[in-house]
Design a protein around this motif. Structure first.
Motif, PDB file in Angstrom:
ATOM      1  N   LEU A 298      44.964  66.964 102.464  1.00 41.97           N
ATOM      2  CA  LEU A 298      44.328  67.061 101.146  1.00 41.97           C
ATOM      3  C   LEU A 298      42.973  67.769 101.252  1.00 41.97           C
ATOM      4  CD1 LEU A 298      44.057  66.460  98.156  1.00 41.97           C
ATOM      5  CD2 LEU A 298      43.389  64.114  98.714  1.00 41.97           C
ATOM      6  N   VAL A 299      42.203  67.410 102.277  1.00 41.02           N
ATOM      7  CA  VAL A 299      40.894  68.067 102.461  1.00 41.02           C
ATOM      8  C   VAL A 299      41.099  69.576 102.665  1.00 41.02           C
ATOM      9  CG1 VAL A 299      38.896  68.263 104.012  1.00 41.02           C
ATOM     10  CG2 VAL A 299      39.715  66.001 103.311  1.00 41.02           C
ATOM     11  N   ALA A 300      42.116  69.944 103.439  1.00 39.16           N
ATOM     12  CA  ALA A 300      42.383  71.371 103.683  1.00 39.16           C
ATOM     13  C   ALA A 300      42.729  72.078 102.365  1.00 39.16           C
ATOM     14  CB  ALA A 300      43.517  71.529 104.695  1.00 39.16           C
ATOM     15  N   GLU A 301      43.538  71.412 101.539  1.00 38.42           N
ATOM     16  CA  GLU A 301      43.887  71.995 100.226  1.00 38.42           C
ATOM     17  C   GLU A 301      42.638  72.221  99.371  1.00 38.42           C
ATOM     18  OE1 GLU A 301      46.590  69.780  97.605  1.00 38.42           O
ATOM     19  OE2 GLU A 301      47.875  69.576  99.366  1.00 38.42           O
ATOM     20  N   LEU A 302      41.766  71.225  99.364  1.00 35.90           N
ATOM     21  CA  LEU A 302      40.550  71.335  98.542  1.00 35.90           C
ATOM     22  C   LEU A 302      39.606  72.393  99.114  1.00 35.90           C
ATOM     23  CD1 LEU A 302      39.968  67.518  97.876  1.00 35.90           C
ATOM     24  CD2 LEU A 302      40.911  69.215  96.284  1.00 35.90           C
ATOM     25  N   ASN A 303      39.558  72.497 100.442  1.00 34.23           N
ATOM     26  CA  ASN A 303      38.746  73.554 101.071  1.00 34.23           C
ATOM     27  C   ASN A 303      39.198  74.930 100.597  1.00 34.23           C
ATOM     28  OD1 ASN A 303      37.136  71.881 102.637  1.00 34.23           O
ATOM     29  ND2 ASN A 303      38.404  72.049 104.473  1.00 34.23           N
ATOM     30  N   ALA A 304      40.540  75.073 100.479  1.00 30.17           N
ATOM     31  CA  ALA A 304      41.106  76.391 100.157  1.00 30.17           C
ATOM     32  C   ALA A 304      41.105  76.674  98.653  1.00 30.17           C
ATOM     33  CB  ALA A 304      42.539  76.456 100.687  1.00 30.17           C
ATOM     34  N   ASP A 305      40.883  75.658  97.823  1.00 29.74           N
ATOM     35  CA  ASP A 305      40.978  75.836  96.366  1.00 29.74           C
ATOM     36  C   ASP A 305      39.696  76.476  95.821  1.00 29.74           C
ATOM     37  OD1 ASP A 305      41.083  75.587  93.621  1.00 29.74           O
ATOM     38  OD2 ASP A 305      41.940  73.566  93.653  1.00 29.74           O
ATOM     39  N   PRO A 306      39.780  77.707  95.345  1.00 27.74           N
ATOM     40  CA  PRO A 306      38.556  78.396  94.893  1.00 27.74           C
ATOM     41  C   PRO A 306      37.931  77.747  93.660  1.00 27.74           C
ATOM     42  CG  PRO A 306      40.514  79.702  94.388  1.00 27.74           C
ATOM     43  CD  PRO A 306      40.988  78.521  95.188  1.00 27.74           C
ATOM     44  N   ASN A 307      38.706  76.892  92.971  1.00 27.71           N
ATOM     45  CA  ASN A 307      38.150  76.233  91.782  1.00 27.71           C
ATOM     46  C   ASN A 307      37.357  74.972  92.121  1.00 27.71           C
ATOM     47  OD1 ASN A 307      39.365  78.107  90.007  1.00 27.71           O
ATOM     48  ND2 ASN A 307      41.325  77.055  90.336  1.00 27.71           N
ATOM     49  N   VAL A 308      37.423  74.544  93.374  1.00 30.00           N
ATOM     50  CA  VAL A 308      36.674  73.342  93.788  1.00 30.00           C
ATOM     51  C   VAL A 308      35.406  73.782  94.512  1.00 30.00           C
ATOM     52  CG1 VAL A 308      36.708  71.362  95.370  1.00 30.00           C
ATOM     53  CG2 VAL A 308      38.706  71.861  93.945  1.00 30.00           C
ATOM     54  N   ASN A 309      34.255  73.329  94.017  1.00 30.64           N
ATOM     55  CA  ASN A 309      32.984  73.716  94.640  1.00 30.64           C
ATOM     56  C   ASN A 309      32.447  72.663  95.598  1.00 30.64           C
ATOM     57  OD1 ASN A 309      32.537  74.778  91.406  1.00 30.64           O
ATOM     58  ND2 ASN A 309      32.580  76.253  93.084  1.00 30.64           N
ATOM     59  N   GLY A 310      32.691  71.391  95.267  1.00 27.19           N
ATOM     60  CA  GLY A 310      32.168  70.322  96.113  1.00 27.19           C
ATOM     61  C   GLY A 310      33.260  69.325  96.431  1.00 27.19           C
ATOM     62  N   ILE A 311      33.236  68.784  97.668  1.00 28.55           N
ATOM     63  CA  ILE A 311      34.234  67.790  98.074  1.00 28.55           C
ATOM     64  C   ILE A 311      33.494  66.547  98.555  1.00 28.55           C
ATOM     65  CG2 ILE A 311      36.120  67.265  99.681  1.00 28.55           C
ATOM     66  CD1 ILE A 311      36.546  70.332  99.937  1.00 28.55           C
TER      67      ILE A 311
END
Ligand SMILES: NC(=O)c1ccc[n+]([C@@H]2O[C@H](COP(=O)([O-])OP(=O)(O)OC[C@H]3O[C@@H](n4cnc5c(N)ncnc54)[C@H](OP(=O)(O)O)[C@@H]3O)[C@@H](O)[C@H]2O)c1
Length: 301
Positions: A82-95
């Motif tokens: 999931l973290v990898a997906e969020l890292n790659a998602d250009p629409n997500v700025n902060g995790i």
């Protein structure tokens, strides 16, 4: 009671308004609203409340707040995926990975989650908690990218209430990676990278092995308690006229109390933060600030 009450809630409100104005200017320039993705593993009630509060605060500031939930037994690989997906998602700025992770064990008796590995996996450019080794290293070197939210909130509180640290003796009690250690580092900076007015303090970092903790605390003009033990800082540990910052959040008989014996210490100190309403609200405000910063960094604006 003699002490000035340092109203963290009011200052957090100010900062949240500033962040909201910043978001407005950012989106007016054509950028999409900044987006913070929170990852919540399991059903821990306190973590659910924290994540809900963060998501509401995002909404009020014009930031998109997403929550990604995994069951407690999802396991390390699913979480890293999931973290990898969020890292790659250009629409997500902060995790933000909400801690603590469940302390479950697998069939072989091994811990199901390795917190350090998960935090290390977050893209440093999206690491709005400032827990990744890259961001900790940058802070250590006096050229921070993101500042960790709780110590940064304390810095803002000190700055905005006119309690400056340069040349002062500051004692931080507690040496955790999230609060105590980065707090000490920020106040000891030479080059003012965390705000010149709060730099150049002479910092003592105290912990459970500190000899004569009371005497060490009494030497401090600014005393910051981040331990997690209700009312452990008593009036005899506080220098008359000191500024006392209470980071502790402890649940006692269904009430939240800090690490400082508030009523007694308020008779001795010049200024003190309450619990609740002190450092807590500032932590969320600085998280919003970091999310907008992350969006700006990623967009190059
Ligand atoms: N307001 C907020 O937004 C916010 C944010 C984060 C945390 N908190 C609260 O702040 C508190 C601390 O959190 P944390 O994550 O930093 O805690 P932590 O990781 O448990 O660290 C606690 C620190 O306190 C030290 N300590 C424990 N007993 C002590 C004693 N008797 N005398 C002196 N030092 C002692 C420990 O020393 P050793 O290293 O020697 O074990 C450790 O360094 C908690 O109540 C937490 O809920 C609040």
């Amino acid at each position: 009671m003699a002490a000035e009450i340092l109203d963290g809630k009011a200052i957090a409100g100010e900062i949240r308004q500033e962040v909201a104005a910043d978001v407005q200017a950012f989106t007016a320039s054509g950028a999409p609203a900044p987006c913070l993705a929170a990852v919540l593993v399991g059903e821990d009630p306190a973590s659910q409340v924290y994540v809900r509060n963060k998501s509401r605060a995002c909404e009020k500031a014009g930031i998109e707040g997403r929550t990604h939930r995994l069951p407690a037994d999802a396991g390390q690989d699913a979480l890293l995926g999931l973290v990898a997906e969020l890292n790659a998602d250009p629409n997500v700025n902060g995790i933000l990975v909400q801690l603590p992770l469940p302390s479950l064990k697998d069939e072989a008796g091994q811990a199901m989650y390795d917190e350090r590995e998960v935090l290390d996996a977050v893209d440093p450019l999206k690491d709005v908690d400032a827990f990744s080794p890259v961001n900790v290293g940058l802070l250590m070197q006096g050229r921070p990218r993101f500042l960790p939210c709780t110590p940064h909130g304390i810095v803002q509180l000190l700055l905005r209430t006119g309690h400056l640290c340069s040349g002062k003796n500051v004692c931080v009690v507690g040496r955790s990676d999230i609060v105590g250690k980065p707090m000490a580092m920020m106040l000891a900076q030479k080059n003012g990278s965390c705000g010149p007015e709060v730099a150049n303090a002479t910092v003592t970092l105290a912990h459970s092995r500190t000899a004569d903790l009371a005497a060490v605390c009494r030497s401090a003009e600014i005393l910051i308690a981040a331990v997690g033990r209700p009312k452990m800082i008593t009036a005899d540990m506080v220098r008359p006229g000191a500024v006392v910052i209470d980071v502790g959040i402890n649940r006692v008989d269904d009430r939240l109390v800090g690490d400082v014996d508030f009523d007694a210490v308020a008779e001795v100190a010049a200024a003190i933060t309450p619990v609740p309403g002190g450092v807590g609200p500032l932590t969320i405000a600085m998280l919003l600030h970091n999310t907008v910063m992350a969006a700006k960094l990623q967009s190059g604006r």
